[in-house]
Design an enzyme around this catalytic site. Structure first.
Site, PDB file in Angstrom:
ATOM      1  N   HIS A  17       0.806  -1.217   0.000  1.00  0.00           N
ATOM      2  CA  HIS A  17       0.000   0.000   0.000  1.00  0.00           C
ATOM      3  C   HIS A  17       0.842   1.271   0.000  1.00  0.00           C
ATOM      4  O   HIS A  17       0.358   2.334   0.369  1.00  0.00           O
ATOM      5  CB  HIS A  17      -0.985  -0.030   1.178  1.00  0.00           C
ATOM      6  CG  HIS A  17      -1.984  -1.147   1.081  1.00  0.00           C
ATOM      7  ND1 HIS A  17      -2.713  -1.616   2.154  1.00  0.00           N
ATOM      8  CD2 HIS A  17      -2.389  -1.892   0.018  1.00  0.00           C
ATOM      9  CE1 HIS A  17      -3.516  -2.608   1.756  1.00  0.00           C
ATOM     10  NE2 HIS A  17      -3.316  -2.801   0.469  1.00  0.00           N
ATOM     11  N   CYS A  40       4.420  12.342  -8.030  1.00  0.00           N
ATOM     12  CA  CYS A  40       3.844  13.377  -8.890  1.00  0.00           C
ATOM     13  C   CYS A  40       2.517  12.883  -9.474  1.00  0.00           C
ATOM     14  O   CYS A  40       2.421  11.749  -9.945  1.00  0.00           O
ATOM     15  CB  CYS A  40       4.827  13.709 -10.010  1.00  0.00           C
ATOM     16  SG  CYS A  40       4.135  14.852 -11.216  1.00  0.00           S
ATOM     17  N   CYS A  58       6.809  18.704  -8.207  1.00  0.00           N
ATOM     18  CA  CYS A  58       7.653  17.758  -8.943  1.00  0.00           C
ATOM     19  C   CYS A  58       8.828  18.487  -9.598  1.00  0.00           C
ATOM     20  O   CYS A  58       8.632  19.481 -10.306  1.00  0.00           O
ATOM     21  CB  CYS A  58       6.806  17.062  -9.996  1.00  0.00           C
ATOM     22  SG  CYS A  58       7.747  15.923 -11.005  1.00  0.00           S
ATOM     23  N   THR A  61      -3.483  -8.371  10.829  1.00  0.00           N
ATOM     24  CA  THR A  61      -4.354  -7.785   9.799  1.00  0.00           C
ATOM     25  C   THR A  61      -5.762  -8.313   9.960  1.00  0.00           C
ATOM     26  O   THR A  61      -5.955  -9.486  10.304  1.00  0.00           O
ATOM     27  CB  THR A  61      -3.840  -8.055   8.365  1.00  0.00           C
ATOM     28  OG1 THR A  61      -4.814  -7.562   7.422  1.00  0.00           O
ATOM     29  CG2 THR A  61      -3.563  -9.527   8.075  1.00  0.00           C
ATOM     30  N   SER A  62      -6.743  -7.430   9.699  1.00  0.00           N
ATOM     31  CA  SER A  62      -8.139  -7.851   9.780  1.00  0.00           C
ATOM     32  C   SER A  62      -8.505  -8.715   8.574  1.00  0.00           C
ATOM     33  O   SER A  62      -9.603  -9.270   8.536  1.00  0.00           O
ATOM     34  CB  SER A  62      -9.057  -6.626   9.857  1.00  0.00           C
ATOM     35  OG  SER A  62      -8.827  -5.794   8.734  1.00  0.00           O
ATOM     36  N   GLU A 103      -7.470 -11.033  17.940  1.00  0.00           N
ATOM     37  CA  GLU A 103      -8.877 -11.309  17.617  1.00  0.00           C
ATOM     38  C   GLU A 103      -8.968 -12.249  16.426  1.00  0.00           C
ATOM     39  O   GLU A 103      -8.045 -12.305  15.609  1.00  0.00           O
ATOM     40  CB  GLU A 103      -9.589 -10.002  17.257  1.00  0.00           C
ATOM     41  CG  GLU A 103      -9.769  -9.080  18.447  1.00  0.00           C
ATOM     42  CD  GLU A 103     -10.289  -7.706  18.050  1.00  0.00           C
ATOM     43  OE1 GLU A 103     -10.905  -7.580  16.979  1.00  0.00           O
ATOM     44  OE2 GLU A 103     -10.046  -6.768  18.822  1.00  0.00           O
TER      45      GLU A 103
END
Ligand code: BJW
Ligand code: ZN
Length: 240
Positions: free
Chosen positions: A122, A130, A149, A190-191, A217
């Site tokens: 991600h 730019c 830029c 991570t979910s 969880e």
């Protein structure tokens, strides 16, 4: 289930030939980074939920607001340090014939702990890109970020993947290849709700890998895991 690490699990891990680790926001929680979902701790900025402010639409509508939100988060992050979970993962990279770390996190804490060749699915909060020519710029920790830029003069945006945007070129393909080759896949913090990252453990599992999850969880992935270690990354990972 439970956070007791059996001898069998430890042996399986230590004898693995090819390891894929997928991390999410939970691995950085003990460093003080807020997670996105769960725990009543959802991120909100000036009344906007994170999926509104961290969206491609907001980049088009109000890039200054998006920068304000990311500047705020970079300032918080610059004070934070990797935790025992990041350090354990960094130690593993030399211990297996093949090892790959794929993270959904943009915080750079794996690299601060010493992990190399991290696939950042991600993007990174420490880079700008730019909006026209896509040139990328590192954002220094203690200096102002570049404002435009240098190649074409156009505006820069955070080099992160917002909802509905494509992942960096090759990031998913490279991760999916590692997932299909690994014999041990460890999914941490991570979910498992955001795609295509959430596909990786299932690719590994379908290809015959042992699938182990570390999370306080249960997640939608838990039912497919060979082992669920219910606990915090900083406590569980050093025990492996
Ligand atoms: C601990 C702990 C401790 C706590 N120790 N654990 C298929 C089906 C449906 C939808 C889609 C699909 N394919 C694609 C989509 C659309 C979308 C998507 O997945 N939507 C779902 C939400 C339904 N995906 C995308 O848009 C992706 N792009 C894409 O697919 O491009 C192709 C395409 C283009 C156009 C149309 C369609 C497809 C891009 C996704 C980008 C995600 N970006 C974000 C924001 C980054 C910028 C920012 O930071 O602002 O990335 S969203 C946010 O979620 C962030 C995270 O990386 C990501 C994942 O979250 P993560 O890491 O799992 O964190 P949490 O908070 O959810 O969970 C934390 C966990 O830690 C919890 O389980 C806790 O229990 C645990 N925990 N303490 C261990 N101490
Ligand atoms: Zn440019």
């Amino acid at each position: 289930m439970g956070s007791d690490i059996s001898v069998e699990l430890r042996q399986r891990f230590q004898n693995a030939q090819s390891v894929l680790v997928l991390t999410g926001a939970g691995v950085s929680a003990e460093s003080g980074v807020p997670t996105f979902r769960g725990g009543g701790n959802s991120l909100v900025w000036k009344g906007m939920p994170f999926d509104v402010i961290s969206s491609a639409q907001m980049v088009e509508q109000d890039l200054n607001a998006v920068w304000e939100w990311f500047d705020y988060r970079r300032a918080l992050l610059s004070e934070l340090r990797p935790n025992a979970g990041h350090h354990a993962i960094a130690r593993w990279q030399e211990q297996f014939p093949e090892f790959m770390l794929v993270t959904q996190n943009i915080d750079g804490l794996h690299q601060s702990a010493g992990s190399k060749d991290v696939i950042e699915m991600h993007g990174s909060i420490w880079r700008a890109r730019c909006i026209s020519c896509h040139d990328r710029y590192q954002i220094p920790k203690s200096k102002p970020r570049p404002s435009s830029c240098q190649s074409c003069g156009d505006r820069l945006r955070p080099d992160v993947v917002l909802f509905g945007e494509m992942l960096p070129s090759g990031a998913f393909e490279q991760s999916a290849k590692a997932a299909s080759r690994c014999d041990f896949c460890l999914v941490v913090g991570t979910s498992a709700l955001v795609y295509p990252a959430a596909e990786l453990p299932m690719i590994a599992k379908s290809a015959g890998a042992y699938l182990c999850e570390v999370n306080p969880e249960l997640t939608p992935l838990s039912q497919f895991c060979d082992m669920v270690l219910t606990g915090r990354a900083g406590q569980v990972l050093p025990l492996l």
